[in-house]
Design an enzyme around this catalytic site. Structure first.
Site, PDB file in Angstrom:
ATOM      1  N   ARG A   1      -2.559  -3.735  11.264  1.00  0.00           N
ATOM      2  CA  ARG A   1      -2.866  -2.350  10.902  1.00  0.00           C
ATOM      3  C   ARG A   1      -4.280  -2.162  10.378  1.00  0.00           C
ATOM      4  O   ARG A   1      -4.888  -1.111  10.551  1.00  0.00           O
ATOM      5  CB  ARG A   1      -1.891  -1.908   9.824  1.00  0.00           C
ATOM      6  CG  ARG A   1      -0.925  -0.893  10.260  1.00  0.00           C
ATOM      7  CD  ARG A   1      -0.321  -0.285   9.056  1.00  0.00           C
ATOM      8  NE  ARG A   1      -1.230   0.716   8.520  1.00  0.00           N
ATOM      9  CZ  ARG A   1      -1.201   1.997   8.864  1.00  0.00           C
ATOM     10  NH1 ARG A   1      -0.315   2.434   9.706  1.00  0.00           N
ATOM     11  NH2 ARG A   1      -2.064   2.845   8.346  1.00  0.00           N
TER      12      ARG A   1
ATOM     13  N   CYS B   1       5.595  -0.061  10.493  1.00  0.00           N
ATOM     14  CA  CYS B   1       5.715  -1.515  10.472  1.00  0.00           C
ATOM     15  C   CYS B   1       6.856  -1.876   9.535  1.00  0.00           C
ATOM     16  O   CYS B   1       7.545  -0.997   9.025  1.00  0.00           O
ATOM     17  CB  CYS B   1       4.407  -2.168  10.054  1.00  0.00           C
ATOM     18  SG  CYS B   1       3.953  -1.766   8.378  1.00  0.00           S
TER      19      CYS B   1
ATOM     20  N   ARG C   1       3.632   4.367   8.327  1.00  0.00           N
ATOM     21  CA  ARG C   1       2.302   4.305   7.707  1.00  0.00           C
ATOM     22  C   ARG C   1       1.371   5.259   8.436  1.00  0.00           C
ATOM     23  O   ARG C   1       0.626   4.872   9.328  1.00  0.00           O
ATOM     24  CB  ARG C   1       1.799   2.861   7.697  1.00  0.00           C
ATOM     25  CG  ARG C   1       2.704   1.988   6.834  1.00  0.00           C
ATOM     26  CD  ARG C   1       2.271   0.554   6.809  1.00  0.00           C
ATOM     27  NE  ARG C   1       1.071   0.336   6.039  1.00  0.00           N
ATOM     28  CZ  ARG C   1       0.479  -0.844   5.944  1.00  0.00           C
ATOM     29  NH1 ARG C   1       0.987  -1.891   6.578  1.00  0.00           N
ATOM     30  NH2 ARG C   1      -0.609  -0.982   5.215  1.00  0.00           N
ATOM     31  N   PRO C   2       1.421   6.552   8.051  1.00  0.00           N
ATOM     32  CA  PRO C   2       0.602   7.557   8.748  1.00  0.00           C
ATOM     33  C   PRO C   2      -0.892   7.342   8.506  1.00  0.00           C
ATOM     34  O   PRO C   2      -1.280   6.621   7.589  1.00  0.00           O
ATOM     35  CB  PRO C   2       1.054   8.877   8.119  1.00  0.00           C
ATOM     36  CG  PRO C   2       1.618   8.502   6.789  1.00  0.00           C
ATOM     37  CD  PRO C   2       2.148   7.110   6.913  1.00  0.00           C
ATOM     38  N   ILE C   3      -1.717   7.994   9.341  1.00  0.00           N
ATOM     39  CA  ILE C   3      -3.177   7.912   9.121  1.00  0.00           C
ATOM     40  C   ILE C   3      -3.785   9.315   8.990  1.00  0.00           C
ATOM     41  O   ILE C   3      -4.962   9.521   9.249  1.00  0.00           O
ATOM     42  CB  ILE C   3      -3.907   7.096  10.212  1.00  0.00           C
ATOM     43  CG1 ILE C   3      -3.679   7.691  11.604  1.00  0.00           C
ATOM     44  CG2 ILE C   3      -3.527   5.638  10.170  1.00  0.00           C
ATOM     45  CD1 ILE C   3      -4.723   7.199  12.623  1.00  0.00           C
ATOM     46  N   ASP C   4      -2.948  10.272   8.591  1.00  0.00           N
ATOM     47  CA  ASP C   4      -3.435  11.658   8.488  1.00  0.00           C
ATOM     48  C   ASP C   4      -4.624  11.791   7.537  1.00  0.00           C
ATOM     49  O   ASP C   4      -5.548  12.573   7.777  1.00  0.00           O
ATOM     50  CB  ASP C   4      -2.298  12.592   8.054  1.00  0.00           C
ATOM     51  CG  ASP C   4      -1.627  12.124   6.768  1.00  0.00           C
ATOM     52  OD1 ASP C   4      -1.185  10.963   6.722  1.00  0.00           O
ATOM     53  OD2 ASP C   4      -1.569  12.912   5.798  1.00  0.00           O
ATOM     54  N   LEU C   5      -4.639  10.997   6.451  1.00  0.00           N
ATOM     55  CA  LEU C   5      -5.741  11.118   5.486  1.00  0.00           C
ATOM     56  C   LEU C   5      -7.053  10.585   6.078  1.00  0.00           C
ATOM     57  O   LEU C   5      -8.127  11.141   5.825  1.00  0.00           O
ATOM     58  CB  LEU C   5      -5.411  10.378   4.188  1.00  0.00           C
ATOM     59  CG  LEU C   5      -4.219  10.943   3.400  1.00  0.00           C
ATOM     60  CD1 LEU C   5      -3.849  10.011   2.249  1.00  0.00           C
ATOM     61  CD2 LEU C   5      -4.546  12.339   2.864  1.00  0.00           C
TER      62      LEU C   5
ATOM     63  N   ASP D   1       1.834  -4.872  -3.348  1.00  0.00           N
ATOM     64  CA  ASP D   1       1.734  -6.162  -2.661  1.00  0.00           C
ATOM     65  C   ASP D   1       2.283  -7.327  -3.496  1.00  0.00           C
ATOM     66  O   ASP D   1       2.308  -8.472  -3.028  1.00  0.00           O
ATOM     67  CB  ASP D   1       0.272  -6.448  -2.255  1.00  0.00           C
ATOM     68  CG  ASP D   1      -0.191  -5.500  -1.165  1.00  0.00           C
ATOM     69  OD1 ASP D   1       0.663  -4.875  -0.512  1.00  0.00           O
ATOM     70  OD2 ASP D   1      -1.419  -5.373  -0.977  1.00  0.00           O
TER      71      ASP D   1
ATOM     72  N   ILE E   1       4.853   3.255  -3.584  1.00  0.00           N
ATOM     73  CA  ILE E   1       3.822   3.335  -2.544  1.00  0.00           C
ATOM     74  C   ILE E   1       4.480   3.324  -1.157  1.00  0.00           C
ATOM     75  O   ILE E   1       4.199   4.167  -0.320  1.00  0.00           O
ATOM     76  CB  ILE E   1       2.819   2.154  -2.642  1.00  0.00           C
ATOM     77  CG1 ILE E   1       2.275   2.030  -4.069  1.00  0.00           C
ATOM     78  CG2 ILE E   1       1.680   2.317  -1.631  1.00  0.00           C
ATOM     79  CD1 ILE E   1       1.378   3.132  -4.534  1.00  0.00           C
TER      80      ILE E   1
ATOM     81  N   ARG F   1      -0.780 -14.736   7.837  1.00  0.00           N
ATOM     82  CA  ARG F   1      -1.636 -13.554   7.950  1.00  0.00           C
ATOM     83  C   ARG F   1      -2.441 -13.356   6.669  1.00  0.00           C
ATOM     84  O   ARG F   1      -3.561 -12.837   6.714  1.00  0.00           O
ATOM     85  CB  ARG F   1      -0.787 -12.307   8.194  1.00  0.00           C
ATOM     86  CG  ARG F   1      -0.084 -12.308   9.527  1.00  0.00           C
ATOM     87  CD  ARG F   1       0.555 -10.978   9.777  1.00  0.00           C
ATOM     88  NE  ARG F   1      -0.407  -9.921   9.475  1.00  0.00           N
ATOM     89  CZ  ARG F   1      -0.082  -8.665   9.216  1.00  0.00           C
ATOM     90  NH1 ARG F   1       1.171  -8.308   9.220  1.00  0.00           N
ATOM     91  NH2 ARG F   1      -1.006  -7.769   8.959  1.00  0.00           N
TER      92      ARG F   1
HETATM   93  N1  EPU Z   1      -0.610   7.343   3.407  1.00  0.00           N
HETATM   94  C1  EPU Z   1      -0.493   8.607   3.910  1.00  0.00           C
HETATM   95  N2  EPU Z   1      -1.435   9.020   4.819  1.00  0.00           N
HETATM   96  C2  EPU Z   1      -2.467   8.222   5.204  1.00  0.00           C
HETATM   97  C3  EPU Z   1      -2.584   6.936   4.664  1.00  0.00           C
HETATM   98  C4  EPU Z   1      -1.633   6.534   3.757  1.00  0.00           C
HETATM   99  O1  EPU Z   1       0.433   9.340   3.585  1.00  0.00           O
HETATM  100  O2  EPU Z   1      -3.288   8.668   6.013  1.00  0.00           O
HETATM  101  C5  EPU Z   1       0.387   6.877   2.427  1.00  0.00           C
HETATM  102  C6  EPU Z   1       1.086   5.600   2.879  1.00  0.00           C
HETATM  103  O3  EPU Z   1       2.187   5.880   3.725  1.00  0.00           O
HETATM  104  C7  EPU Z   1       1.492   4.986   1.580  1.00  0.00           C
HETATM  105  C8  EPU Z   1       0.332   5.357   0.658  1.00  0.00           C
HETATM  106  O4  EPU Z   1      -0.312   6.452   1.278  1.00  0.00           O
HETATM  107  O5  EPU Z   1       2.658   5.592   1.105  1.00  0.00           O
HETATM  108  C9  EPU Z   1      -0.663   4.274   0.397  1.00  0.00           C
HETATM  109  O6  EPU Z   1      -1.040   3.629   1.607  1.00  0.00           O
HETATM  110  P1  EPU Z   1      -2.522   3.111   1.854  1.00  0.00           P
HETATM  111  O7  EPU Z   1      -3.145   3.931   2.926  1.00  0.00           O
HETATM  112  O8  EPU Z   1      -3.226   3.012   0.555  1.00  0.00           O
HETATM  113  O9  EPU Z   1      -2.258   1.681   2.440  1.00  0.00           O
HETATM  114  P2  EPU Z   1      -3.218   0.953   3.455  1.00  0.00           P
HETATM  115  O10 EPU Z   1      -4.611   1.357   3.189  1.00  0.00           O
HETATM  116  O11 EPU Z   1      -2.704   1.116   4.843  1.00  0.00           O
HETATM  117  C10 EPU Z   1      -3.708  -1.120   1.955  1.00  0.00           C
HETATM  118  C11 EPU Z   1      -3.529  -2.606   2.061  1.00  0.00           C
HETATM  119  C12 EPU Z   1      -2.048  -2.945   1.981  1.00  0.00           C
HETATM  120  C13 EPU Z   1      -1.510  -2.417   0.646  1.00  0.00           C
HETATM  121  C14 EPU Z   1      -1.778  -0.921   0.522  1.00  0.00           C
HETATM  122  C15 EPU Z   1      -1.379  -0.351  -0.812  1.00  0.00           C
HETATM  123  C16 EPU Z   1      -5.410  -3.262   3.402  1.00  0.00           C
HETATM  124  C17 EPU Z   1      -5.936  -3.793   4.669  1.00  0.00           C
HETATM  125  N3  EPU Z   1      -4.107  -3.065   3.316  1.00  0.00           N
HETATM  126  O12 EPU Z   1      -3.011  -0.550   3.051  1.00  0.00           O
HETATM  127  O13 EPU Z   1      -1.940  -4.358   2.006  1.00  0.00           O
HETATM  128  O14 EPU Z   1      -0.123  -2.647   0.572  1.00  0.00           O
HETATM  129  O15 EPU Z   1      -3.189  -0.669   0.701  1.00  0.00           O
HETATM  130  O16 EPU Z   1      -2.054  -0.993  -1.843  1.00  0.00           O
HETATM  131  O17 EPU Z   1      -6.168  -3.057   2.470  1.00  0.00           O
HETATM  132  C18 EPU Z   1      -0.843  -6.418   2.335  1.00  0.00           C
HETATM  133  O18 EPU Z   1      -1.921  -6.990   2.055  1.00  0.00           O
HETATM  134  O19 EPU Z   1       0.246  -7.048   2.421  1.00  0.00           O
HETATM  135  C19 EPU Z   1      -0.848  -4.979   2.569  1.00  0.00           C
HETATM  136  C20 EPU Z   1       0.143  -4.348   3.220  1.00  0.00           C
END
Ligand code: EPU
Length: 421
Positions: free
Chosen positions: A93, A117, A122-126, A308, A330, A400
């Site tokens: 991701r 996953c 895990r949306p990417i709207d933000l 995590d 989260i 990983r």
């Molecule tokens: N979210 C939204 N919209 C978005 C992005 C996120 O609603 O556009 C929500 C997610 O669904 C979740 C929350 O916001 O509920 C936080 O998600 P975030 O985007 O912060 O997670 P991420 O950036 O995809 C990173 C780490 C993850 C870690 C999370 C939370 C990286 C590469 N990954 O993911 O790491 O769990 O932040 O701290 O930095 C891991 O290392 O095992 C891992 C999954």
């Protein structure tokens, strides 16, 4: 297929060296797309996800290699390709971190939409909202987000979502804004130390970022970024995992390089459980000599308790002297380890985003299935103390995000080995 075989019961004792942070290294590697000249990164852990990012970057025209000292060199050689394909994005991701740099530097990005996953939707709207505010147009074509931008213009962007801020959305917008015209202010930015590391890297390349590490990040756009040398910070999640391993085995570990200032919430919860944690010359020492007290844990964005480490903490609390509770704020579905820990004799009951943990006297070894990176770590931790033999199948999940975990644990006394099926 490989699995880990662990015979439980050994006390862990001695030094363990903490590696570089995966979640710093991955976005920083992606940021090399923005850079003109050579980027040299030290302390990049040797992980499957890092190799996966190297493969993706090489398809995007970034040449990467490690020199004899282990430092990673990255240099953009060809800017033609802007397509991060489904095959790669679906495996990892964090591939989404190339989106901001690609559209900022090459004015075009085509990144496969990451699906859900094992840890949930895990949306990417933000990410999209933030980049759109900078002037990026996008559409969904055949499962790919196709983005174009004539120019990026700095603006005020609110990045708060239903679960707080997003780590990689903040990274994407911050990276793109470094090359935008004018000033960008990100409100409700994520504050994780890995983002501070990314901002420090970008500033060393000539970016002008302030406020990183706080919910308001200000980026003054610059015309270009130049190469630099940067050392990736220590991995607080690896350090936390070994802290919990020390606690559960009644052990005594010195976590060399660990940075306690990035781990206040974890240290606070573990101290309440009864674990002794002290700053040491080379990092942090962790030991325990008494029964484990039950506690309540709620995962939150930094500086709160990290999601995590939720699974690993659950393994520990399953042996506490009383009932504990963990609430996951989260990723409310990140509980695939619950059923597996119960197979080892834990008494865990899931109620919505909360797990009630009834402490038991002992865990019993069993064959268990890893479902994701941190769940695998929790099962290994449980195996270290369980009576008899535990087999954690699907070792690839752990590779990983943990570098040679079985070697590191075996060196401090664990009976663990990797077996090929
Ligand atoms: N979210 C939204 N919209 C978005 C992005 C996120 O609603 O556009 C929500 C997610 O669904 C979740 C929350 O916001 O509920 C936080 O998600 P975030 O985007 O912060 O997670 P991420 O950036 O995809 C990173 C780490 C993850 C870690 C999370 C939370 C990286 C590469 N990954 O993911 O790491 O769990 O932040 O701290 O930095 C891991 O290392 O095992 C891992 C999954």
């Amino acid at each position: 297929m490989e699995f880990f075989e662990i015979v439980g019961g050994n006390r862990l004792k001695g030094p363990i060296e903490i590696g570089g942070a995966k979640n710093s290294a991955l976005p920083i590697m992606a940021a090399s797309i923005l850079v003109e000249g050579e980027t040299i990164l030290r302390n990049v852990p040797d992980l499957a996800d890092v190799r996966q990012m190297q493969t993706l970057l090489s398809k995007l025209g970034v040449k990467t290699f490690r020199d004899d000292s282990g430092a990673m060199h990255l240099r953009v050689e060809d800017e033609m390709n802007t397509h991060a394909e489904y095959e790669l994005v679906s495996k990892m991701r964090a591939s989404v971190c190339v989106m901001g740099p690609l559209v900022a530097k090459r004015r075009r990005a085509q990144v496969s939409m990451p699906g859900g996953c094992a840890i949930g939707d895990r949306p990417i709207d933000l990410h999209l909202r933030g980049l759109e505010a900078l002037g990026v147009e996008w559409e969904l074509v055949n499962g790919d987000v196709v983005q174009r931008a004539k120019k990026l213009t700095g603006t005020d962007i609110f990045l708060g979502g239903p679960f707080g801020s997003s780590v990689t959305a903040t990274a994407n917008v911050m990276m793109a804004a470094t090359l935008a015209q004018g000033r960008t202010v990100i409100e409700s930015a994520a504050c994780e130390p890995e983002l501070t590391d990314l901002a420090n890297f970008l500033n060393a390349c000539g970016a002008q970022i302030t406020g990183h590490g706080t919910p308001q990040i200000v980026i003054e756009g610059v015309a270009k970024l130049h190469g630099c040398e940067h050392r990736v910070i220590a991995d607080r999640i690896e350090a936390g995992t070994f802290m919990i391993a020390a606690a559960i085995t009644n052990g005594d570990l010195e976590l060399q390089g660990a940075r306690i200032e990035h781990m206040h919430a974890v240290v606070d919860r573990l101290r309440r459980v009864g674990v002794l944690i002290e700053r040491a010359e080379k990092g942090v020492t962790v030991s325990t000599s008494r029964r484990l007290e039950p506690v309540q844990v709620t995962t939150q964005p930094y500086p709160g308790f990290p999601t995590d480490l939720q699974a690993q903490m659950m393994a520990l609390l399953s042996l506490a002297d009383g009932n504990s509770m963990i609430t996951e704020k989260i990723f409310p579905d990140r509980f695939l380890h619950v059923g597996e820990l119960n197979r080892m004799g834990a008494l865990l009951r899931k109620e919505g985003p909360t797990v009630i943990i009834e402490g038991v006297k002992r865990l019993i070894g069993a064959p268990v299935m890893a479902s994701d990176l941190r769940a695998s770590a929790a099962l290994i931790i449980a195996g270290l103390v369980a009576k008899g033999t535990t087999r954690v199948h699907r070792a690839y999940h752990i590779d990983r995000g943990y570098e040679r975990i079985e070697e590191k644990l075996a060196k401090v006394g664990a009976n663990i080995r990797r077996v090929s099926e």
